[in-house]
Design an enzyme around this catalytic site. Structure first.
Site, short mmCIF file in Angstrom:
data_model
loop_
_atom_site.label_atom_id
_atom_site.label_comp_id
_atom_site.label_asym_id
_atom_site.label_seq_id
_atom_site.Cartn_x
_atom_site.Cartn_y
_atom_site.Cartn_z
N PHE B 113 0.84 -1.20 0.00
CA PHE B 113 0.00 0.00 0.00
C PHE B 113 0.88 1.26 0.00
O PHE B 113 1.78 1.38 0.80
CB PHE B 113 -0.91 -0.01 1.24
CG PHE B 113 -1.74 1.23 1.37
CD1 PHE B 113 -2.73 1.54 0.45
CD2 PHE B 113 -1.51 2.11 2.42
CE1 PHE B 113 -3.47 2.70 0.57
CE2 PHE B 113 -2.26 3.27 2.54
CZ PHE B 113 -3.24 3.57 1.61
N GLN B 114 0.60 2.15 -0.91
CA GLN B 114 1.31 3.42 -1.08
C GLN B 114 2.81 3.21 -1.31
O GLN B 114 3.64 4.04 -0.90
CB GLN B 114 1.07 4.36 0.10
CG GLN B 114 -0.40 4.85 0.13
CD GLN B 114 -0.62 6.09 0.96
OE1 GLN B 114 0.09 6.33 1.92
NE2 GLN B 114 -1.64 6.87 0.61
N LYS B 163 9.78 3.21 6.46
CA LYS B 163 9.19 3.50 7.77
C LYS B 163 9.91 2.76 8.89
O LYS B 163 10.08 3.29 9.99
CB LYS B 163 7.70 3.13 7.75
CG LYS B 163 6.94 3.67 8.94
CD LYS B 163 5.45 3.48 8.77
CE LYS B 163 4.71 4.07 9.98
NZ LYS B 163 3.25 3.86 9.87
N MET B 482 -0.91 32.53 -23.35
CA MET B 482 0.24 32.19 -24.18
C MET B 482 -0.11 31.06 -25.15
O MET B 482 0.35 31.04 -26.30
CB MET B 482 1.44 31.80 -23.30
CG MET B 482 2.76 31.76 -24.02
SD MET B 482 3.20 33.37 -24.73
CE MET B 482 4.16 34.09 -23.40
#
Lengths: 171, 584
Positions: B113-114, B163, B482
């Site tokens: 996850f992530q 982590k 632009m």
């Protein structure tokens, strides 16, 4: 609108880098991101403490492109040194190839004869095949492989070029 | 050598490195570091609303202070959202350190996850990056990362921290002396090259200084040295978009910016010069125009700290690798020691004055109070109203950016923050947040287009939370101006997706966030509106409605030479060929 491509001279670059994860990806990524060509690449740990690796890259381009490749490589943080071996005078280049040939009769005899001429070693054999090991310049390997096509070539594995400058000086 | 958790090491290193501000957004993979920050109140954490804004805010902080900007984001989407700002910092050589959380080492490679391959993704948009697998390495890596981000050509460095490395305890150590074993940028210029440069400048009849962001990155002393050398030689000065402010815009040696939307005099002087002294500038394609027609008769000296910038685009006659400030100092010293006097450049200046006489930045406008506001007028009015206030100006990207570059005169470095290399819409507002955080008492104004602003408009919440007195001055013409200008020039005015329908009511939006919102509709309201903005405490957003179809001139169309400038709309004839279109 046509897209221009530019060919140029062949150069062999010897690059010493920190032996750490991701360095090879950083080097090869630089080539792809900037549109430079890699013709051959070899890499291995070269220090007793496993801190340094040497990468040999064969590339091609105009003198300006080669200079730019060297400058771009040189500014990567893990790169210690980049040498254009074509710049430093003569150098020695070697490549190893394993060449598998299958066949029988005259073609089998011809393959052995050619291997002898090229000083290729037989490193494996069965009743219907040989594996030759050949060492030399890429050009020599190319010529041997071309001849083996006539003798039942079935597979080739090549290492790519490893090169080092002549003389007493180290990179 | 102290035992502590990886997260505490990160924060301790920030303290030891003198970091006072971190821009970031928490998430699961960086919670240990956020918890460590909670216990270290000396470091201010600015909670943004989007990680891209954190990186631009860090850029704004860095550009306005000269110190590295620091970013803290979580793994996966946190890291990928930061990629645009990291790339922006790489292209504009902004010192930045981005700390990203990563899934635990035991989960790396499992599509956890992530999880994303942050070092892989950022490998080619950082100056360097790290994945820290051992807490004992955190201290040295943090210190080395700041060294690399700030030394040589500055740039962004990413440190990806799993982590479990943040949670584990290890030994925090500070390297006594940071000397990376391979990264050793050449700072001191070569003395022989300096001597050659002095001879070339002394012999030149039509010299010009072409300066870039490298002068500003080299610090205020480099800008001072540039001013001194210009005074000694009497030569004209132009600069890139990134170099504005290194030389004062009110000096008579200043020719204005060069390049695609540069001044006629700057581009003509570059084209006709017999010597270009390029300092910290990299011959970007927006500057050179058509390469085979770029300053054909000049010799070129290139001073740059990055050797790979030299001869990359334009071959030069003399390369000086080193810090711009030290190189300029060395030239000044050598010039004075040799007893050189400024050559008589009278004929050169007469030619330049002839080009100046075209008054290329003039624009047509109606003067009555009810008239539409020309965007150039709006920028000039803002400039006039803030003279003496020493404002920091940021911009988004587009026509308003070029009008600001053309019409807002800068007197000092680190006051002009814009996305030059990457041209990132969404840069200017968060950059203003970062600059305001670094300079709480200063006037910080983001000159924005209504389209660019909406790319990071959520940062109005950040401004409200930290009570920042940021001012946003929108040149609102309801178009991606632009883009529309290029569509007129190159695609026979087929306006494919360049009009923004359903714009927000910016005044009501201001109200929703607790800001002050103002609208300026006509020329007669312009000056009072600006004064109200400047006199209103706290954040203010000004929706300045400008003439919708005004275009930015002068300009050099893509693939054209410096001598082929379009000075006004009537100079535009036909459309460009395919090769030129590809360069837009």
């Amino acid at each position: 609108m046509k897209i221009k491509t530019e060919a140029g001279e062949r150069h062999v670059l010897a690059i010493t880098v920190d032996n750490e994860a991701g360095v090879l990806a950083k080097i090869t990524g630089l080539f792809t991101a900037r549109g430079y060509n890699i013709e051959s690449l070899t890499v291995a740990d070269i220090s007793s403490d496993h801190a340094l690796s040497r990468i040999t890259i064969v590339t091609s381009g105009s003198p300006a492109i080669i200079d730019q490749i060297i400058a771009q490589l040189d500014r990567l943080v893990p790169v210690h040194k980049v040498i254009d071996l074509a710049d430093g005078g003569a150098h020695v280049e070697r490549e190893i190839a394993l060449v598998k040939v299958a066949g029988s009769g005259e073609k089998r005899i011809e393959a052995l004869r050619m291997a002898d001429v090229f000083r290729a070693k037989v490193v494996d054999t069965t009743l219907t095949s040989f594996i030759f090991e050949i060492t030399g310049t890429s050009d020599k390997v190319d010529r041997f492989v071309a001849l083996m096509r006539e003798c039942g070539l079935v597979e080739v594995g090549r290492t790519g070029v490893v090169a080092i400058a002549r003389g007493a000086e180290a990179v | 050598m102290t035992e502590m958790s990886g997260a505490d090491m990160v924060v301790q290193a920030l303290v030891d490195l003198g970091v006072d501000t971190v821009f970031g957004y928490p998430g699961g993979a960086v919670l240990p570091i956020y918890d460590a920050l909670y216990k270290h109140p000396t470091i201010q954490h600015i909670l943004v609303r989007h990680e891209q804004a954190a990186t631009h805010a860090a850029e704004g902080y860095a550009r306005s202070t000269g110190k590295p900007g620091v970013v803290l984001v979580t793994s996966g989407p946190g890291a990928t959202n930061a990629v645009t700002g990291i790339t922006d910092a790489l292209l504009d050589s902004i010192p930045m350190v981005v700390l990203t959380g990563q899934v635990p080492t035991t989960l790396i490679g499992t599509d956890a996850f992530q999880e994303c391959d942050t070092v892989g993704i950022t490998r080619h948009c950082t100056k360097h990056n790290y994945l820290v697998m051992d807490p004992d390495r955190l201290g040295p890596i943090m210190h080395e990362a700041f060294h690399i981000a700030t030394h040589g050509r500055p740039g962004p460095v990413v440190i990806d921290i799993p982590k479990n490395v943040q949670v584990a305890t290890g030994t925090y150590s500070v390297p006594e002396f940071i000397q990376h074993n391979s990264y050793r940028p050449q700072v001191e210029p070569d003395a022989d090259a300096i001597a050659q440069a002095i001879d070339m400048i002394a012999a030149s009849e039509r010299p010009i200084f072409y300066t870039g962001g490298g002068v500003i990155n080299a610090g205020p002393d480099a800008s001072a040295a540039l001013r001194q050398l210009v005074a000694l030689t009497g030569a004209p000065v132009t600069s890139t978009l990134m170099g504005l402010g290194a030389f004062p815009a009110d000096d008579d040696k200043w020719l204005g910016m060069l390049g695609m939307h540069g001044t006629y005099e700057a581009n003509m002087a570059m084209n006709r010069a017999d010597l270009i002294i390029a300092v910290g500038a990299r011959f970007d394609d927006r500057v050179t125009g058509r390469l085979d027609a770029f300053s054909p008769d000049s010799k070129k000296i290139h001073i740059d700290i990055d050797r790979s910038s030299i001869n990359k685009i334009v071959p030069v006659d003399l390369a000086i690798v080193g810090d711009a400030g030290r190189a300029l100092d060395a030239i000044i010293t050598g010039w004075q020691d040799a007893g050189h006097k400024a050559r008589d450049l009278g004929e050169w200046w007469r030619r330049i004055d002839g080009w100046r006489a075209t008054r290329c930045l003039d624009f047509p406008e109606k003067k009555e109070p009810g008239a539409d506001i020309m965007p150039q007028r709006a920028v000039k009015a803002l400039f006039d109203a803030t003279r003496g206030m020493d404002p920091i100006i940021t911009t988004e990207v587009g026509q308003h950016q070029m009008w600001a570059a053309q019409h807002f005169g800068f007197a000092a470095p680190n006051r002009w923050l814009t996305s030059g290399g990457l041209g990132t819409m969404g840069y200017g507002f968060p950059a203003a947040v970062g600059a305001q955080i670094a300079h709480p008492g200063r006037l910080v104004i983001c000159i924005a287009g209504e389209a660019s602003l909406q790319m990071n408009i959520q940062e109005m919440g950040t401004v409200a939370q930290y009570r920042l007195p940021v001012k946003i001055f929108i040149l609102n013409n309801e178009w991606m101006g632009m883009v529309r200008q290029w569509q007129e020039l190159t695609y026979e005015s087929r306006y494919s997706n360049s009009y923004s329908d359903s714009l927000p009511d910016f005044v009501k939006l201001a109200d929703a966030y607790g800001w002050t919102g103002l609208r300026i509709d006509t020329l007669g309201q312009l000056d009072d509106g600006i004064q109200t903005m400047l006199g209103t405490p706290g954040p203010v957003i000004v929706d300045c409605r400008v003439a919708q179809l005004a275009n930015c001139f002068p300009m050099i169309p893509s693939g054209a030479a410096h001598t082929e400038m379009l000075l006004q709309p009537s100079d535009v004839t036909g459309t460009m060929d395919d090769e030129a279109k590809a360069l837009v």
